[in-house]
Design a protein around this motif. Structure first.
Motif, PDB file in Angstrom:
ATOM      1  N   GLU A 215       0.828  -1.203   0.000  1.00 15.49           N
ATOM      2  CA  GLU A 215       0.000   0.000   0.000  1.00 15.49           C
ATOM      3  C   GLU A 215       0.866   1.258   0.000  1.00 15.49           C
ATOM      4  N   ALA A 216       1.916   1.244   0.801  1.00 13.35           N
ATOM      5  CA  ALA A 216       2.815   2.403   0.864  1.00 13.35           C
ATOM      6  C   ALA A 216       3.525   2.622  -0.470  1.00 13.35           C
ATOM      7  N   THR A 217       3.868   1.517  -1.134  1.00 18.08           N
ATOM      8  CA  THR A 217       4.526   1.614  -2.442  1.00 18.08           C
ATOM      9  C   THR A 217       3.617   2.315  -3.453  1.00 18.08           C
ATOM     10  N   THR A 218       2.342   1.940  -3.443  1.00 18.65           N
ATOM     11  CA  THR A 218       1.377   2.551  -4.367  1.00 18.65           C
ATOM     12  C   THR A 218       1.219   4.040  -4.099  1.00 18.65           C
ATOM     13  N   LEU A 219       1.078   4.396  -2.828  1.00 13.83           N
ATOM     14  CA  LEU A 219       0.932   5.799  -2.467  1.00 13.83           C
ATOM     15  C   LEU A 219       2.166   6.610  -2.839  1.00 13.83           C
ATOM     16  N   LEU A 220       3.346   6.010  -2.637  1.00 13.44           N
ATOM     17  CA  LEU A 220       4.571   6.719  -2.995  1.00 13.44           C
ATOM     18  C   LEU A 220       4.653   6.950  -4.500  1.00 13.44           C
ATOM     19  N   GLU A 221       4.281   5.936  -5.268  1.00 15.26           N
ATOM     20  CA  GLU A 221       4.323   6.057  -6.719  1.00 15.26           C
ATOM     21  C   GLU A 221       3.385   7.173  -7.195  1.00 15.26           C
ATOM     22  N   LEU A 222       2.174   7.210  -6.625  1.00 17.74           N
ATOM     23  CA  LEU A 222       1.212   8.246  -7.010  1.00 17.74           C
ATOM     24  C   LEU A 222       1.695   9.637  -6.610  1.00 17.74           C
ATOM     25  N   ALA A 223       2.285   9.740  -5.415  1.00 19.15           N
ATOM     26  CA  ALA A 223       2.754  11.033  -4.938  1.00 19.15           C
ATOM     27  C   ALA A 223       3.880  11.575  -5.804  1.00 19.15           C
ATOM     28  N   LEU A 224       4.814  10.706  -6.148  1.00 16.81           N
ATOM     29  CA  LEU A 224       5.934  11.143  -6.993  1.00 16.81           C
ATOM     30  C   LEU A 224       5.442  11.541  -8.383  1.00 16.81           C
TER      31      LEU A 224
END
Length: 335
Positions: free
Chosen positions: A274-283
């Protein structure tokens, strides 16, 4: 003839009473082959040419005090030093296999040292070594039946992370055994029948290996604290557990610890995903906003929807998210 535990060990004082100083004893050099070892031999040096100590070769040499091994010895044969009741010190630094009853009934053996090449300790290999107090095994895969049974003075036992199998009653009847250190992630999780049978003083079990690093890497404090409580539980119940039930208690505990850790590892992985997905979207979003502003400045009012769509695709590819996810986040994975 060595018949069993009822035979009394030969006192060291009786040996010295013969009028010979230990330091003045002649050293017998064992060369292998058909060489016959004298019955009254006291000190032995194994020649560099010998890589296997054959079956029975030093059997029942009751006066044997010291053997100088070299690192090239790979195997100690069956009954090789059986009933050497005055043998005090053994250093097996290069040995891979210790066969059945190799040091059975070596009742004066105090100093026992293993190397990091050891793979197998055979059935009854050190049974009735009643003077042993501490055993540290840095490397072994298999420990056979009754390997250290009836080592009545043994108090501390350290087993290695790479251990795969412990067979039944390997450490049974060790009346003074108080502390063991053993791995969790091996086949010993299914502990052999009566492994610690009649070890009434066993009260402490420590886990060795990378297990503790895994627990420390769990994402939430509550998970880490729960695992620590689960690990310490065994040392709270063992002091009040009947000597005949200690093996069963340890077996049950290891199963619970394993299942609980696996549960938290699954939860940790889900949270990481979940954190990986959020990081990808944020970047991607941060880079998208920045580059879209630049696109508007360059194209002005003539910027079309198609241009914006193509630009967004390019920005997604070059946002850096893929680099971060591939090269940084794997370090957060649990082993």
């Amino acid at each position: 003839m060595c018949l069993g535990y009822q035979v009394k060990a030969l006192p060291v004082s009786n040996i010295q009473a013969e009028g010979r100083d230990d330091d003045d004893d002649e050293i017998f050099v064992y060369m292998g082959g058909d060489q016959v070892v004298p019955d009254d031999v006291r000190r032995v040096r194994i020649d560099k040419s010998v890589t296997i100590i054959p079956r029975d070769v030093f059997y029942h040499r009751e006066h044997l005090i010291d053997v100088e091994f070299h690192d090239g010895i790979e195997m100690i044969g069956k009954w090789a030093f059986k009933c050497c009741r005055s043998l005090r010190s053994v250093k097996l630094m290069g040995v891979k296999i210790i066969a059945a009853a190799a040091f059975y009934f070596c009742t004066s053996l105090i100093d026992l040292e293993f190397g990091d090449k050891l793979e197998t300790i055979g059935t009854s290999a050190f049974q009735f070594c009643t003077s042993l107090r501490s055993v540290i095994i840095p490397s072994v895969k298999t420990i056979g039946k009754r390997a250290f049974a009836t080592c009545r003075q043994l108090t501390d036992l350290d087993l290695p992370e790479g251990l795969e199998t412990i067979q039944e009653r390997a450490f049974s009847n060790c009346h003074e055994l108080k502390q063991i250190a053993m791995p969790l992630n091996c086949n010993c999780v299914v502990i052999a029948i009566e492994l610690f049978w009649l070890c009434p003083k066993l009260i402490t079990v420590d886990l060795v290996g990378g297990f503790h690093n895994t627990v420390a890497s769990l994402h939430l404090d509550s998970w880490r604290n729960e695992m620590k409580d689960e690990i310490n539980h065994i040392n709270q119940v063992l002091p009040n557990t009947d000597a005949r039930r200690k093996t069963a208690e340890i077996k049950q505990w290891m199963g619970l610890v394993t299942r609980r850790l696996n549960h938290f590892k699954v939860e940790h992985k889900a949270m990481l995903k979940e954190a990986t997905t959020l990081l990808e979207l944020a970047l991607w979003k941060a880079d998208l906003n920045e580059k879209e502003e630049g696109l508007v400045e360059r194209e002005g009012v003539r910027t079309t929807r198609g241009r914006r769509k193509r630009a967004r695709k390019e920005i997604c590819i070059t946002s850096g998210a893929s680099i971060v996810i591939k090269n940084v986040l794997p370090f957060l994975e649990l082993k």
